[in-house]
Enzyme design. Structure first.
Site, mmCIF file in Angstrom:
data_model
loop_
_atom_site.group_PDB
_atom_site.id
_atom_site.type_symbol
_atom_site.label_atom_id
_atom_site.label_comp_id
_atom_site.label_asym_id
_atom_site.label_seq_id
_atom_site.Cartn_x
_atom_site.Cartn_y
_atom_site.Cartn_z
ATOM 1 N N SER A 91 -24.898 33.190 -10.543
ATOM 2 C CA SER A 91 -23.473 32.909 -10.729
ATOM 3 C C SER A 91 -22.688 34.023 -10.064
ATOM 4 O O SER A 91 -22.943 35.203 -10.317
ATOM 5 C CB SER A 91 -23.124 32.843 -12.220
ATOM 6 O OG SER A 91 -21.716 33.003 -12.416
ATOM 7 N N SER A 93 -19.304 34.728 -10.385
ATOM 8 C CA SER A 93 -18.391 35.423 -11.300
ATOM 9 C C SER A 93 -19.166 36.314 -12.261
ATOM 10 O O SER A 93 -18.738 37.448 -12.563
ATOM 11 C CB SER A 93 -17.524 34.417 -12.067
ATOM 12 O OG SER A 93 -18.321 33.528 -12.817
ATOM 13 N N GLY A 259 -17.899 31.501 -8.244
ATOM 14 C CA GLY A 259 -18.527 31.916 -7.003
ATOM 15 C C GLY A 259 -19.372 30.827 -6.395
ATOM 16 O O GLY A 259 -19.309 30.564 -5.180
ATOM 17 N N THR A 260 -20.201 30.159 -7.228
ATOM 18 C CA THR A 260 -21.054 29.102 -6.695
ATOM 19 C C THR A 260 -20.232 27.896 -6.234
ATOM 20 O O THR A 260 -20.604 27.217 -5.270
ATOM 21 C CB THR A 260 -22.111 28.667 -7.720
ATOM 22 O OG1 THR A 260 -21.483 28.433 -8.985
ATOM 23 C CG2 THR A 260 -23.177 29.736 -7.881
#
Length: 348
Positions: A91, A93, A259-260
């Protein structure tokens, strides 16, 4: 005798998504790698995740990152990501929050200016670049997982919505990518609840129709995520901006763009010929927070163009705290926790 357990936390957020970093109070986990330790938690000790994401200690919108010793000598620390839907192997974040907490707590020594270090996630080693100004972590740039497009502009019939066009990207998990404008959304905060209900309906319809398999990992479970895409604005020759929103669980739209989710968007824009290596995309959330994704290079893997990318964002420390887990509290289930948590010194 009081039946109590304790652990130490640093609460952080990146783009509005709260990540609770567990920095102490957990006994060593079995497993020769961070991935194996994650799998142990998943199968044998899931109570830690549910403890910190459910009442009275947490809420489903939060994430938990458990700091563990790195098993690879190249890494300064390891971390295991826990969210309401389970144990994602990566992940953006959560990585930004974990790196910030490690620096601000001194677990990883902080240096003024730009510094690089390596963390070990369940997905493998992650290169981190931190920017420190006046002893404050101003930004973290981390690697996104190699990302690619699995399905381009398919259609699914969704009850009450009709036919919906979607693409599927892999960026650490499979994402349905949907044009928000086609569904009548402007991606503003007042739409949050409707976005969550709409995304859930689309994800459930896609799940009923088909599954997706990673070209090396194989079956990684049913489709979990959906990313709403707003119109793209070109800021300059190599920099773009777009409003975005990511659905991760029934009722939950992430406060950040994730983010992903940003990596998935980079993969789609490259697939469509709209981004090339060196180009950047700033995704803007319902709460006006931003992540910046950069397309670094493209590799061929089987039938897929796989993009390497980075995600840049900022995390803020919210609190340092000790959580006391009272196992005699009727709202607390300590099943499977005692072998994980260090007991508080017992008192009469």
């Amino acid at each position: 005798m009081k039946d109590q357990l304790t652990l130490q936390l640093i609460d952080t957020h990146a783009g509005g998504d709260v990540s609770r970093i567990v920095v102490g109070g957990i006994n060593p986990l079995p497993g020769a790698t961070v991935r194996a330790q994650m799998e142990y938690l998943q199968s044998e000790a899931d109570g830690l995740r549910t403890l910190l994401l459910e009442e009275p200690y947490g809420i489903p919108e939060m994430s938990v990152d458990l700091i563990v010793p790195a098993t690879d000598p190249q890494a300064q620390a390891g971390y295991i990501i826990m969210e309401v839907m389970g144990y994602p192997i990566y992940s953006g974040s959560n990585t930004i929050c974990t790196a910030t907490a490690l620096l601000e707590s001194g677990i990883v020594p902080k240096k003024e200016g730009s510094q690089r270090f390596v963390l070990e996630s369940p997905a493998g080693l992650v290169q981190i670049e931190a920017r420190v100004v006046d002893d404050v972590v101003e930004s973290i740039t981390c690697e996104g997982l190699p990302s690619y497009i699995d399905t381009y502009r398919a259609s699914v019939h969704v009850p009450l919505l009709g036919d919906v066009t979607y693409s599927i990207a892999y960026s650490g998990g499979f994402y349905a990518l949907v044009d928000a404008t086609e569904l009548g959304f402007a991606l503003t905060l007042d739409e949050e609840n409707r976005l969550a209900h709409c995304a859930q309906a689309i994800v459930e319809a896609i799940r009923e129709e088909k599954g997706f398999s990673h070209y090396t990992l194989g079956d990684v479970g049913p489709l979990p995520f959906l990313h709403f895409m707003g119109p793209v604005e070109q800021i300059d020759g190599h920099f773009y901006r777009s409003r975005s929103a990511t659905y991760v669980h029934p009722g939950v739209i992430c406060r950040s763009t994730t983010g992903t989710g940003t990596s998935a968007r980079l993969a789609l824009m490259h697939y469509e010929g709209r981004l090339q290596p060196g180009d950047r995309l700033e995704t803007v959330s319902l709460r006006e927070t931003c992540f910046i994704g950069e397309l670094m290079e493209v590799e061929q893997a089987g039938a897929h163009d796989v993009i390497k990318n980075t995600i840049t964002g900022r995390s803020h420390v919210l609190a340092h705290s000790d959580i006391v887990v009272n196992c005699d509290d009727p709202l607390v289930d300590c099943t499977g926790l005692r072998q994980l948590l260090t007991p508080v010194e017992q008192t009469n």
